[in-house]
Design an enzyme around this catalytic site. Structure first.
Site, PDB file in Angstrom:
ATOM      1  CG  HIS A   1      -2.046   1.021   1.043  1.00  0.00           C
ATOM      2  ND1 HIS A   1      -2.127   2.114   1.874  1.00  0.00           N
ATOM      3  CD2 HIS A   1      -3.040   1.176   0.134  1.00  0.00           C
ATOM      4  CE1 HIS A   1      -3.121   2.898   1.487  1.00  0.00           C
ATOM      5  NE2 HIS A   1      -3.698   2.354   0.435  1.00  0.00           N
TER       6      HIS A   1
ATOM      7  CG  ASP B   1      -9.806   4.277  -4.617  1.00  0.00           C
ATOM      8  OD1 ASP B   1     -10.268   3.494  -3.761  1.00  0.00           O
ATOM      9  OD2 ASP B   1      -8.756   4.929  -4.409  1.00  0.00           O
TER      10      ASP B   1
HETATM   11 ZN   LIG Z   1      -5.525   2.246  -2.987  1.00  0.00          ZN
END
Ligand SMILES: [Zn+2]
Length: 426
Positions: free
Chosen positions: A182, A351
């Site tokens: 991440h 997203d």
């Molecule tokens: Zn992400």
């Protein structure tokens, strides 16, 4: 998920105004481009690469982690619910099971298991609307049945806690992709937004990619540094994905994909699923985002009092509003990936529910057809729009499954450890 602070949800604007249809040309029911894409999305699944609904449910203040209370049959406070999924003609969804990597003592595997639990509860709660999908064939079958094929995508290689056994168990729980990092560099892979410590991947990092190939879990290169992208492409025998990224040539943000990597996708067979994150699709928004990150780092280093720190960060945000991105800019990124990598190497990775701000015209999951209508007006053929919507991702998943079945005949599960591989390398 954009970053951890997004867990502190600001109030979301409600986008379901009855006036939306009137004021937006893109949403006009008479629009021939929109009518055309609505028709083709009825027979080709629209597969979105990244939606952070499970974290949104976890972080919901009243009450947190309560799948039943966050009722998707009603209009929710976020970007996602059934009425809007239907309007958006979503055929399949990778539900992100994001775990923040910034807090070192949170127990990454514990939080990962909790997020997979939330995702699986959501999917199981609405059997008439959702079905757990573990393969490309599952997506194709469930789409024909009128259900949203629901896949699970993990975000952040730190959740492995450096264990290939954990990776295999996540696969068994349903996870079908993993972003190698991440926003934090792990012990074995460099992140786009953190310092580079490994020149991409360590030997153990390369073993993670090999084991993902053997399992049939997609290697997701969103969030990693260009050196990590390159190293993973060197190792991976299966097509890779970027579940939510945009083009670096258009917007110079470290989370985006450089042309040098896009040019390698035809040989690998993988795809970039273009995201709607304003800071990745608009240069003006990116500049504010990068300055915000620098300010946050500086405040964290210099202000010890957490209440004071929060006040300072809020004051900065109030003084530095982020310019809005637009649907047309998202379409520009899709066309850039199509030009540089080819139309076989592009997809959609919104997203939604992982972002606070949204582009004008792409306010929630109901707006996907408007993006396809924009591309139709720019001259995209039905065939190319079908590839973008879902055919490319289905090809990638079928390809990864074929590689996995070959590799499972060739070799057993890896018994390697990070100590063994990376100590030997130093
Ligand atoms: Zn992400």
């Amino acid at each position: 998920m954009l970053r951890y602070v997004l867990a502190l949800f600001l109030p979301f604007t409600v986008y379901c105004s009855p006036f939306t249809l009137v004021v937006s040309a893109q949403s006009s029911p008479q629009d021939p481009a929109l009518a055309r894409v609505r028709k083709l999305l009825r027979t080709t699944p629209l597969i979105d690469g990244h939606n952070d609904l499970p974290w949104r449910i976890r972080a919901e203040v009243k009450p947190p982690r309560d799948v039943a209370a966050y009722d998707l049959r009603q209009t929710t406070s976020g970007h996602t619910d059934f009425p809007r999924l239907a309007q958006g003609q979503v055929g399949a969804q990778f539900w992100s099971v994001y775990v923040p990597g910034e807090i070192k003592d949170s127990g990454f595997a514990r939080v990962q298991l909790e997020q997979i639990d939330i995702a699986r509860q959501v999917i199981a709660r609405y059997p008439e609307r959702f079905a757990l999908a573990l393969s490309a064939a599952d997506i194709e079958r469930e789409f024909k049945q009128g259900r949203i094929a629901s896949l699970i995508g993990m975000e952040g290689g730190h959740v492995l806690e450096n264990s290939l056994g954990a990776l295999r168990m996540y696969y068994d729980l349903g996870a079908r992709y993993l972003t190698l990092t991440h926003n934090v560099t792990t012990d074995w892979a460099d992140a786009a937004l953190d310092s580079a410590r490994h020149a991409g991947l360590t030997p153990f990092g390369r073993e993670v990619v090999r084991e993902m190939n053997r399992l049939g879990m997609l290697v997701d290169l969103s969030h990693v540094s260009p050196a990590t992208m390159s190293a993973a492409l060197d190792v991976s025998e299966a097509p890779v994905i970027f579940s939510h990224s945009a083009a670096r040539a258009l917007v110079d943000h470290p989370r985006n994909v450089p042309d040098s990597i896009l040019q390698r996708l035809p040989a690998n067979g993988g795809i970039v699923m273009v995201t709607f994150v304003p800071a990745f699709v608009s240069q003006a928004a990116a500049e504010v985002d990068l300055r915000r990150m620098a300010n946050t780092k500086q405040v964290q280093q210099t202000v010890a009092d957490t209440a004071e720190r929060r006040r300072a960060l809020e004051a900065w945000d109030a003084a530095n509003p982020e310019p809005r991105a637009t649907l047309a800019q998202v379409a520009d990124h899709i066309e850039h990936v199509q030009r540089v990598a080819g139309v076989d190497h592009v997809g959609i990775g919104s997203d939604f529910d992982g972002i606070e701000r949204v582009p004008v015209g792409l306010e929630d999951v109901s707006h996907f057809p408007d993006l396809f209508a924009e591309l139709a007006r720019r001259g995209w053929s039905d065939e190319d729009l079908r590839k973008l919507a879902g055919r490319n991702l289905l090809r990638v998943l079928h390809g990864a499954e074929a590689v996995a079945s070959r590799l499972q005949r060739e070799r057993p599960p890896s018994t390697k450890s990070i100590d063994e591989l990376d100590r030997a390398a130093h």
